[in-house]
Design a protein around this motif. Structure first.
Motif, PDB file in Angstrom:
ATOM      1  N   UNK A 174       0.818  -1.214   0.000  1.00 20.32           N
ATOM      2  CA  UNK A 174       0.000   0.000   0.000  1.00 20.32           C
ATOM      3  C   UNK A 174       0.852   1.264   0.000  1.00 20.32           C
ATOM      4  N   UNK A 175       0.265   2.336  -0.521  1.00 22.45           N
ATOM      5  CA  UNK A 175       0.919   3.639  -0.569  1.00 22.45           C
ATOM      6  C   UNK A 175       0.058   4.662   0.155  1.00 22.45           C
ATOM      7  N   UNK A 176       0.682   5.425   1.044  1.00 24.20           N
ATOM      8  CA  UNK A 176       0.014   6.539   1.721  1.00 24.20           C
ATOM      9  C   UNK A 176       1.087   7.516   2.173  1.00 24.20           C
ATOM     10  N   UNK A 177       0.809   8.811   2.012  1.00 25.35           N
ATOM     11  CA  UNK A 177       1.802   9.839   2.295  1.00 25.35           C
ATOM     12  C   UNK A 177       1.302  10.755   3.403  1.00 25.35           C
ATOM     13  N   UNK A 178       2.085  10.886   4.468  1.00 31.40           N
ATOM     14  CA  UNK A 178       1.715  11.789   5.550  1.00 31.40           C
ATOM     15  C   UNK A 178       1.726  13.235   5.075  1.00 31.40           C
ATOM     16  N   UNK A 179       2.640  13.569   4.169  1.00 31.15           N
ATOM     17  CA  UNK A 179       2.732  14.904   3.591  1.00 31.15           C
ATOM     18  C   UNK A 179       3.575  14.804   2.327  1.00 31.15           C
ATOM     19  N   UNK A 180       3.785  15.949   1.692  1.00 29.56           N
ATOM     20  CA  UNK A 180       4.562  15.975   0.452  1.00 29.56           C
ATOM     21  C   UNK A 180       5.896  16.679   0.653  1.00 29.56           C
ATOM     22  N   UNK A 181       6.423  16.653   1.877  1.00 25.85           N
ATOM     23  CA  UNK A 181       7.713  17.279   2.150  1.00 25.85           C
ATOM     24  C   UNK A 181       8.847  16.321   1.796  1.00 25.85           C
ATOM     25  N   UNK A 182       9.988  16.831   1.381  1.00 27.05           N
ATOM     26  CA  UNK A 182      11.143  15.966   1.098  1.00 27.05           C
ATOM     27  C   UNK A 182      11.551  15.170   2.339  1.00 27.05           C
ATOM     28  N   UNK A 183      12.005  13.949   2.132  1.00 27.28           N
ATOM     29  CA  UNK A 183      12.414  13.104   3.256  1.00 27.28           C
ATOM     30  C   UNK A 183      13.431  12.080   2.783  1.00 27.28           C
ATOM     31  N   UNK A 184      14.201  11.575   3.719  1.00 22.81           N
ATOM     32  CA  UNK A 184      15.041  10.420   3.458  1.00 22.81           C
ATOM     33  C   UNK A 184      14.307   9.158   3.872  1.00 22.81           C
ATOM     34  N   UNK A 185      15.038   8.032   3.928  1.00 23.14           N
ATOM     35  CA  UNK A 185      14.424   6.787   4.356  1.00 23.14           C
ATOM     36  C   UNK A 185      13.886   6.916   5.781  1.00 23.14           C
ATOM     37  N   UNK A 186      12.761   6.269   6.032  1.00 23.13           N
ATOM     38  CA  UNK A 186      12.141   6.257   7.349  1.00 23.13           C
ATOM     39  C   UNK A 186      11.997   4.817   7.831  1.00 23.13           C
ATOM     40  N   UNK A 187      12.338   4.586   9.077  1.00 23.61           N
ATOM     41  CA  UNK A 187      12.227   3.234   9.615  1.00 23.61           C
ATOM     42  C   UNK A 187      10.832   2.920  10.135  1.00 23.61           C
TER      43      UNK A 187
END
Length: 365
Positions: A174-187
């Motif tokens: 599944x795909x879901x985005x908390x926001x559209x801000x740039x980010x690196x990898x998240x654990x």
């Protein structure tokens, strides 16, 4: 024997193999990765410095092959990364699309995890009551030819479309985005593990060292052995695998958002500028590069030159998993309407405009 029971019997040997592989894996195994297509460079998987896997678009419908597929896969494989291949569903004949996908992956079969990308954009069946049956036909056909059950990519809002018997065989992504801000990898991405998924896409705005463009970021809930088991054949019981405690690259501070819009039902320069700030695109107050269409009566800040599309609209389309044309078409408008709670009639009228403004005044979209 019923078709469902037959599938269970076909699955059993590979499922046992995968369970054995995963039992030997560390309890906290997980892999960080990217998924790419032809709008990225053919060397993207060579350029990105640190990742564990790359899933490459192979095909779409029954006529499109990614011309950069071999180069993108080879770069990743030569660096010792795990690889995958996905087919983008057009919603035409499911058996023909499955056969086209399998024929196109050639010698990568058995090396690459296989996936079905089932989302809204350019997918004639997505909003149909037949969506689940289409998915079932596609994955069953791929399995009958390759022995592999594909992982199914789907927007989080569409997970319910996957029938339970398909879920019994296929991992989901599944795909879901908390926001559209740039980010690196998240654990620990937003909503991670919500559906007991095999993998999650959590941002289309990944910023990773070595590559100047934005990337889709994904977390696979398993180790290298589990990945290989998916690629060889098996469904992957994700319940025994937990996300790794890998450090996340800190995301840049969110931009300052000004909730100052009048809720007047007109998408003018102020509303577009706010929308652009929230989505992190250049701010000029205009949705540019559009065709002049009748179904956007309340869009006042727009240009109809060049028809190259708008960065803002592309960011909105990334959010909904649509093809990123940059053109504010009726499919994109319907996705916006469903998101903000308006009637999904594909017309950007006064009610839709007001609901967009109300959402933007919260500083998010």
């Amino acid at each position: 024997m019923s078709k469902h029971n037959k599938h269970k019997l076909l699955l059993a040997p590979t499922a046992v193999l995968l369970t054995a592989v995963m039992a030997a894996a560390p309890a906290n195994a997980a892999l960080n990765g990217i998924d790419v297509a032809s709008h990225q460079t053919d060397t993207v998987t060579c350029a990105v410095q640190n990742y564990d896997f790359a899933i490459v678009k192979a095909t779409e419908g029954t006529t499109y092959r990614n011309p950069k597929m071999a180069a993108q896969l080879t770069c990743a494989r030569n660096r010792g990364k795990k690889i995958g291949l996905y087919h983008y569903a057009s919603g035409l004949d499911a058996t023909r699309e499955a056969d086209y996908f399998v024929a196109s992956i050639g010698g990568w079969r058995g090396q690459a995890l296989l996936a079905l990308d089932f989302e809204m954009g350019s997918n004639a069946i997505y909003y149909s009551a037949s969506a689940g049956a289409w998915i079932r036909t596609f994955v069953t056909r791929v399995h009958s030819v390759t022995g592999v059950w594909p992982v199914i990519y789907v927007p989080e809002s569409g997970v319910w479309k996957i029938p339970s018997d398909v879920r019994a065989n296929c991992g989901i992504w599944p795909a879901a985005y908390a926001n559209m801000y740039p980010t690196g990898f998240q654990s620990s991405p937003w909503h991670g593990g919500k559906f007991g998924e095999a993998m999650r896409q959590y941002s289309p705005e990944g910023t990773l060292a070595g590559y100047a463009g934005r990337l889709d970021l994904d977390l696979f809930y398993g180790d290298a052995g589990a990945w290989d088991a998916y690629a060889r054949g098996g469904r992957g019981a994700t319940a025994t695998v937990k996300p790794a405690t890998k450090p996340s690259a800190p995301a840049p501070a969110a931009p300052t958002i000004r909730p100052v819009l009048a809720v007047d039902g007109y998408i003018g320069r102020a509303t577009v500028s706010q929308w652009q700030r929230v989505m992190g695109t250049p701010v000029d107050g205009v949705i540019s590069g559009q065709y002049n269409m009748w179904y956007r009566p309340r869009l006042m800040a727009v240009t109809h030159r060049n028809h190259r599309g708008s960065a803002l609209v592309r960011a909105i389309q990334r959010k909904y998993g649509l093809r990123q044309t940059g053109l504010l078409d009726r499919t994109t408008i319907r996705c916006i309407q469903r998101d903000v709670g308006a009637d999904p009639d594909g017309i950007l009228g006064p009610d839709t405009a007001r609901r967009i403004q109300i959402r933007l005044n919260t500083g998010r979209f």
